[in-house]
Scaffold this motif. Structure first.
Motif: not given
Length: 148
Positions: A5-13, A15-23
């Motif tokens: 679950w720790g690795t999943g949270i890091v991957i989700a964060i 991914g979210f940061v990458a989406f915001i930067l792209y936007f």
């Protein structure tokens, strides 16, 4: 490979940061998104703000203030009749919130107690009109939002 679950949270964060930067990068660099200020000389207008407050108070203290009426010929800006119209100086600024290219300014040179803004200069929709004028050394400011 098993993910905890720790690795999943890091991957989700990530991914979210990458989406915001792209936007953010897309919105900042794309030419179809316009980020203009309301006015080009924003800071100069800010310095004139107290003068505008005093001019607005002067206009509100008049018994007969400016009246704006619509007609087939265009907009009629009627000045107080108790003033001598040839002593009135200033300008009329019409601002179109939806399209900067439609904004225009007219100097006041009156040959009667009113100024006619021609109908061909006005498209249907919302306009903000600002009349900044002076009479015998006293400044006045009148603002109104109207739909033409």
């Amino acid at each position: 490979m098993k993910l905890n679950w720790g690795t999943g949270i890091v991957i989700a964060i990530i991914g979210f940061v990458a989406f915001i930067l792209y936007f953010v990068i897309t919105m900042s660099t794309d030419k179809k998104f316009n980020h203009d200020l309301v006015t080009e000389k924003y800071y100069q207008k800010e310095l004139e703000y107290q003068d505008n407050i005093e001019a607005s108070r002067n206009a509100k203290s008049l018994e007969n203030n400016i009246k704006i009426t619509q007609s087939k010929e265009g907009l009629t800006v009627n000045f107080p009749e108790d003033f001598e119209y040839h002593k009135i100086t200033g300008k009329v600024f019409l601002y179109r919130p939806s399209n900067k290219q439609l904004d225009f300014e007219l100097p006041l040179s009156l040959s009667n107690t009113y100024l006619l803004v021609p109908e061909k200069r006005l498209l249907g929709g919302r306009w903000n009109i600002t009349v900044k004028w002076s009479y015998e050394g006293k400044d006045y400011l009148y603002k109104e939002e109207l739909t033409y």
